[in-house]
Design a protein around this motif. Structure first.
Motif, mmCIF file in Angstrom:
data_model
loop_
_atom_site.group_PDB
_atom_site.id
_atom_site.type_symbol
_atom_site.label_atom_id
_atom_site.label_comp_id
_atom_site.label_asym_id
_atom_site.label_seq_id
_atom_site.Cartn_x
_atom_site.Cartn_y
_atom_site.Cartn_z
ATOM 1 N N MET A 181 0.353 3.824 -13.112
ATOM 2 C CA MET A 181 -0.435 2.912 -13.959
ATOM 3 C C MET A 181 0.512 2.032 -14.797
ATOM 4 O O MET A 181 0.249 0.860 -15.031
ATOM 5 N N ASP A 182 1.620 2.639 -15.216
ATOM 6 C CA ASP A 182 2.614 1.881 -15.975
ATOM 7 C C ASP A 182 3.214 0.763 -15.120
ATOM 8 O O ASP A 182 3.675 -0.250 -15.630
ATOM 9 N N LYS A 183 3.207 0.965 -13.797
ATOM 10 C CA LYS A 183 3.762 -0.027 -12.871
ATOM 11 C C LYS A 183 2.682 -0.981 -12.347
ATOM 12 O O LYS A 183 2.802 -1.534 -11.258
ATOM 13 N N ARG A 184 1.584 -1.118 -13.065
ATOM 14 C CA ARG A 184 0.482 -2.047 -12.728
ATOM 15 C C ARG A 184 -0.172 -1.729 -11.371
ATOM 16 O O ARG A 184 -0.481 -2.607 -10.591
ATOM 17 N N SER A 185 -0.346 -0.434 -11.081
ATOM 18 C CA SER A 185 -0.936 -0.046 -9.786
ATOM 19 C C SER A 185 -2.436 0.166 -9.888
ATOM 20 O O SER A 185 -2.977 0.377 -10.966
ATOM 21 N N ILE A 186 -3.088 0.152 -8.709
ATOM 22 C CA ILE A 186 -4.533 0.447 -8.643
ATOM 23 C C ILE A 186 -4.677 1.674 -7.750
ATOM 24 O O ILE A 186 -4.229 1.653 -6.589
ATOM 25 N N ALA B 273 7.395 -5.725 -6.723
ATOM 26 C CA ALA B 273 8.427 -5.980 -7.741
ATOM 27 C C ALA B 273 8.631 -4.766 -8.641
ATOM 28 O O ALA B 273 9.726 -4.539 -9.163
ATOM 29 N N GLU B 274 7.571 -3.981 -8.836
ATOM 30 C CA GLU B 274 7.676 -2.798 -9.713
ATOM 31 C C GLU B 274 8.335 -1.621 -8.993
ATOM 32 O O GLU B 274 8.857 -0.711 -9.615
ATOM 33 N N LYS C 122 0.889 -1.159 0.000
ATOM 34 C CA LYS C 122 0.000 0.000 0.000
ATOM 35 C C LYS C 122 0.928 1.210 0.000
ATOM 36 O O LYS C 122 1.688 1.405 0.946
ATOM 37 N N ALA C 123 0.914 1.965 -1.087
ATOM 38 C CA ALA C 123 1.835 3.103 -1.214
ATOM 39 C C ALA C 123 1.069 4.404 -0.989
ATOM 40 O O ALA C 123 -0.064 4.551 -1.431
ATOM 41 N N GLN C 124 1.715 5.305 -0.271
ATOM 42 C CA GLN C 124 1.097 6.603 0.017
ATOM 43 C C GLN C 124 2.053 7.669 -0.533
ATOM 44 O O GLN C 124 3.214 7.738 -0.129
#
Length: 595
Positions: free
Chosen positions: A422-427, A448-449, A404-406
């Motif tokens: 988004m390029d790093k497959r995030s939601i 991993a990203e 969970k990134a803030q």
């Protein structure tokens, strides 16, 4: 006990913790004018060069308040997310914390993260607005942010400047008045929490602890509850600028212990020291076990230095409790260690400390994270290196860790940061405007990203403004594949990587191009290939160095030239079969340079 105060300084990176600690030491006359220097507590060359704190530092000060003498134990902590384990251990040894916020930058991700860490341990928070002397300071706006964040009164916030020494007397008074004295029973059996340790080549291992109950005497026989080892307290004392031996350390105080411990494994940070004669019934609840995020192999350049590297790792682990390692072997690099780090900066610092402090030259392999693999036989395995990954036909599912990134940033950079994530497959989970100009974005993203270059790119896009904090969430199923690199048909396990299938073709192509630049040309042709299982997905050819065999054929028949060229071609072919490709260190780090 009522005259002891234990506190730490927490803040985001570069908000002035070490500078404020310097002023507190100066004001309480703990350090004479002759010994004073900037970043006094940062005693590593590396910390001074980079201007960051890597290691927590404890020091004791005396302070007179209303005619009474108080003992203040200060712990200066790091600010970077990769060293948050240092912060959590420091917090466990304190009753209060100074929360610093930069008057020009405002609250950032790590400020909030460290604040919650302190609140979960029921610490009293003293808010300090630092750097108010800067021309870009916005004290009133940032006070509003702090009031919203902490729910405190505006008058509770102390305006200060670590550089100019503004507000230091008010901070010291607040420490004595607001932070409660330590709780504990002086007459109970001894219980002391080890929150740090360091290696001294002359005196063995120095253990730094905080007495929770009872007291410890010089020469007393003590027992470490976790390891069950027994020692005599040959020397105990408090941590001033240099160590000050004492005859006893009372309940609530912080001190060091030297008992000639030589073996690194006998000291575990988070362990409890108790008396051998009247032991405590139970150990103190230590800290949560450290969870490494990034894994990489560290190998000695000379295989004969393996044992020296093991010793260096053991000594370094004493000083850096977040480092986790175990031995492993690699076909390309021989014997080495698979190490777990909290992040890329942590990995870089460990590598540099091994080279500087222990004179070891090491090769670091491509960093990866820990995947959980379910095989077709129904067996469950954890994979933290590409070499451990089973063949694709034996894999049922692969799960990768999600975090969970803030991210806190200025509003104008939101678009760029979103497209990067988004390029790093995030939601994207949430977007909150803290003020009209500052936004907090919350993402769920695969670790991993983040491992490779996410932080660097984030800083580039936001011109250094965005701040990142992350915590582990759970493992989720993903379509990951093992990308092998082959040189002349031989797999080089140290160059393999585990990547998402959607990125594997691009990754393979770029990696081959990069290796073609980095591997020196040989006397024979080298085929550089990227493969998934048996399928080759990219290829580059590094042509051979050739001698001009036609130099002596001026004019004359083509068949003479052909004959000479064919003879050379046969030689090159034979050479390729027996030739070994030398891979330089730069090639092992090529993966990090892929953008």
């Amino acid at each position: 006990m009522k005259h002891i105060r234990n506190f730490c300084i927490i803040a985001h990176i570069d908000h002035g913790k070490s500078t404020l600690a310097d002023r507190l030491l100066e004001f309480t006359k703990t350090v004479g004018a002759r010994d004073m220097q900037a970043q006094l507590l940062d005693d590593m060359d590396l910390e001074r060069e980079r201007g960051i704190t890597i290691k927590s530092h404890a020091i004791q000060m005396d302070y007179m308040h209303n005619g009474e003498k108080y003992t203040l134990n200060l712990i200066d902590t790091p600010g970077h997310v990769d060293f948050s384990y240092e912060v959590s251990r420091s917090i466990a040894a304190c009753e209060g914390a100074l929360l610093l916020v930069d008057a020009s930058q405002g609250t950032e991700a790590q400020t909030i993260s460290n604040l919650y860490l302190a609140m979960n341990n029921n610490l009293v928070i003293i808010p300090v607005l630092n750097k108010i002397d800067l021309p870009g300071a916005m004290p009133e706006e940032i006070k509003d942010e702090m009031v919203d964040l902490l729910g405190c009164e505006r008058d509770d916030i102390i305006p200060a400047s670590g550089k100019e020494g503004i507000g230091v007397p008010e901070i010291l008074a607040a420490i004595v008045e607001r932070i409660p004295p330590p709780k504990g029973d002086p007459n109970a059996p001894l219980q002391a929490l080890i929150f740090d340790s360091q290696f001294n080549s002359y005196r063995g291992i120095e253990v730094i602890f905080r007495v929770k109950n009872g007291s410890i005497q010089k020469g007393q026989k003590v027992k470490f509850m976790n390891t069950g080892k027994e020692y005599f307290a040959d020397e105990i004392g408090t941590l001033r600028l240099s160590q000050e031996p004492k005859d006893s350390i009372e309940c609530g105080d912080v001190g060091y212990l030297i008992s000639g411990i030589k073996v690194a494994k006998e000291v575990k940070v988070g362990d409890t020291i108790t008396s051998f004669d009247t032991p405590a019934k139970e150990a103190i609840q230590g800290f949560s076990e450290v969870k490494p995020m990034v894994f990489a192999g560290i190998y000695p350049v000379e295989t004969s230095e393996f044992e020296e590297l093991r010793e260096a790792m053991e000594k370094l682990q004493l000083n850096d409790a977040a480092l986790v390692w175990e031995p492993e072997t690699s076909a390309a690099l021989g014997f080495g260690f698979r190490c777990g780090f909290l992040g890329m900066l942590h990995m870089e610092i460990v590598q540099e400390r091994l080279e500087r402090e222990f004179d070891m030259t090491v090769i670091t392999t491509v960093p990866s994270v820990r995947f959980e693999v379910m095989t077709t036989k129904g067996e469950f395995m954890q994979v933290s290196a590409p070499s451990e990954m089973p063949e694709p036909n034996f894999i049922d599912t692969i799960e990768e860790p999600f975090i969970k990134a803030q991210i806190i940033t200025k509003a104008e950079y939101v678009g760029g940061i979103m497209s990067l994530c988004m390029d790093k497959r995030s939601i994207l989970k949430n977007q909150v405007y803290l003020t009209a100009d500052r936004v907090e974005l919350q993402f769920e993203m695969p670790l991993a990203e983040v491992v490779f270059d996410f932080f660097d790119k984030l800083k580039t896009i936001s011109r250094g403004y965005a701040s990142l904090d992350y915590e582990f969430m759970d493992n989720r199923e993903a379509d990951m594949v093992k990308l092998d690199v082959m040189l002349n048909g031989d797999r080089v396990d140290a160059l393999s990587a585990i990547v998402h299938r959607s990125k594997s073709y691009e990754w393979g192509r770029k990696l081959c191009e990069k290796l073609r630049e980095l591997i020196p040309r040989q006397q024979f042709e080298i085929a550089i290939q990227a493969a998934i299982g048996q399928k080759i997905i990219a290829r580059e050819t590094l042509s051979a160095l050739r001698k001009d065999v036609l130099a002596k054929c001026y004019g004359g028949d083509i068949s003479r030239k052909r004959k000479l060229l064919d003879k050379q071609k046969k030689g090159k072919k034979r050479m390729r079969q027996v030739g070994n490709v030398e891979i330089p260190q730069a090639a092992f780090m090529a993966v990090l340079k892929i953008n």
